[in-house]
Design a protein around this motif. Structure first.
Motif, mmCIF file in Angstrom:
data_model
loop_
_atom_site.group_PDB
_atom_site.id
_atom_site.type_symbol
_atom_site.label_atom_id
_atom_site.label_comp_id
_atom_site.label_asym_id
_atom_site.label_seq_id
_atom_site.Cartn_x
_atom_site.Cartn_y
_atom_site.Cartn_z
ATOM 1 N N ILE A 71 0.857 -1.101 -0.047
ATOM 2 C CA ILE A 71 -0.014 -0.021 -0.069
ATOM 3 C C ILE A 71 0.992 1.011 -0.136
ATOM 4 O O ILE A 71 0.632 2.119 -0.858
ATOM 5 C CB ILE A 71 -0.989 -0.115 1.233
ATOM 6 N N VAL A 100 -6.400 -4.335 -0.520
ATOM 7 C CA VAL A 100 -5.974 -3.711 -1.893
ATOM 8 C C VAL A 100 -6.719 -4.056 -3.271
ATOM 9 O O VAL A 100 -6.872 -3.416 -4.181
ATOM 10 C CB VAL A 100 -4.444 -4.213 -1.935
ATOM 11 N N SER A 101 -7.428 -5.110 -3.014
ATOM 12 C CA SER A 101 -8.479 -5.716 -4.250
ATOM 13 C C SER A 101 -9.541 -4.671 -4.571
ATOM 14 O O SER A 101 -10.019 -4.756 -5.646
ATOM 15 C CB SER A 101 -8.771 -7.248 -3.986
ATOM 16 N N ASN A 102 -9.813 -3.745 -3.776
ATOM 17 C CA ASN A 102 -10.732 -3.024 -3.795
ATOM 18 C C ASN A 102 -10.194 -1.479 -4.256
ATOM 19 O O ASN A 102 -11.063 -0.635 -4.209
ATOM 20 C CB ASN A 102 -11.702 -2.743 -2.323
ATOM 21 N N HIS A 103 -9.030 -1.546 -4.663
ATOM 22 C CA HIS A 103 -8.460 -0.301 -5.338
ATOM 23 C C HIS A 103 -8.676 -0.366 -6.673
ATOM 24 O O HIS A 103 -8.503 -1.722 -7.386
ATOM 25 C CB HIS A 103 -7.218 -0.233 -4.872
ATOM 26 N N PRO A 104 -9.018 0.545 -7.300
ATOM 27 C CA PRO A 104 -9.273 0.505 -9.003
ATOM 28 C C PRO A 104 -8.275 0.145 -9.684
ATOM 29 O O PRO A 104 -8.411 -0.482 -10.696
ATOM 30 C CB PRO A 104 -9.883 1.803 -9.563
ATOM 31 N N PHE A 127 -5.681 -2.182 -8.696
ATOM 32 C CA PHE A 127 -5.409 -3.332 -8.356
ATOM 33 C C PHE A 127 -4.963 -4.578 -9.263
ATOM 34 O O PHE A 127 -5.889 -4.556 -10.151
ATOM 35 C CB PHE A 127 -6.287 -3.979 -7.273
#
Length: 235
Positions: A29, A107-111, A113
């Protein structure tokens, strides 16, 4: 009153979860590159400070091993029963997987990723991994760094050490030092659970190479325990 097995198991589970979430999370992150990243020094301190924090949070409950190599080293050094180490190790591995799972959920919910090779702060070596050191360098580094790490732990927690109240700080700072030197080589494991957690979720090369980060730290821990017991603390 003796601490229950469940309390020790829970402490080791939560402690290892925090180590993986915060340590690997700093790499994933906060990042090692760019003007807004914390850099390799920041990542090194994230791992070390995680150990310091957990040492004072759960040290009085389980000893805050949060690392199978430490538990195995304690058995070899005669400071722990093998039966106790077994459930410590189970708790540590499960905690590491849970910590990696929480990190993935974040982190998988970051555009932007993308699950790249050696994702989630996984350890590794070779072409495509950080400094691209080979397997020989990876083994020597992990075994040597774990050897040193365990020596610090044995010394800091020895009953002969009059500064035992600062053990958590000494151990955490030694982990910072090891990361400063070793991140470019393997990402620094010195902890089989810390490597297993991210590798299980990342798959690919991380999972193929995880054996190194189980084997080498255990070798280093056993050698360190033998040297400590037979040479350094021998009456």
């Amino acid at each position: 009153m003796e601490t229950s097995t469940f309390s020790k198991f829970s402490a080791e589970f939560l402690g290892t979860l925090v180590l993986v979430l915060m340590g690997c999370g700093s790499a994933v992150i906060a990042g090692a590159n760019g003007t807004t990243g914390v850099g390799l020094l920041g990542i090194s301190f994230a791992f070390g400070l995680s150990v310091v924090a957990m040492a004072y949070a759960i040290g009085h409950i389980s000893g805050c091993h949060i690392n199978p190599a430490i538990s195995i080293g304690m058995v070899v050094a005669g400071r722990m029963k093998a039966s106790d180490a077994a459930y410590y190790i189970v708790a540590q591995i499960l905690g590491a997987i849970a910590g990696a799972g929480l990190l993935y959920l974040i982190v998988s919910n970051h555009p932007g990723f993308e699950m790249k090779p050696w994702a989630l702060g996984s350890n590794g070596w070779g072409t495509g991994y950080l400094g691209q050191y080979n397997s020989t360098a990876a083994f020597v580094a992990e075994a040597a760094f774990t050897f040193i790490f365990l020596l610090v732990i044995f010394g800091a927690t020895s009953t002969k050490n009059i500064n035992g109240g600062f053990a958590g700080l000494a151990i955490g700072l030694s982990l910072v030092l090891i990361h400063i030197v070793g991140i470019q080589v393997t990402g620094v494991s010195v902890n089989p659970a810390r490597s297993i957690g991210p590798a299980v979720l990342a798959g690919g090369e991380a999972l193929k190479q995880v054996w190194m980060f189980i084997f080498a730290p255990i070798v280093g821990a056993v050698l360190s325990a033998l040297v400590w017991k037979a040479v350094l603390e021998k009456n």
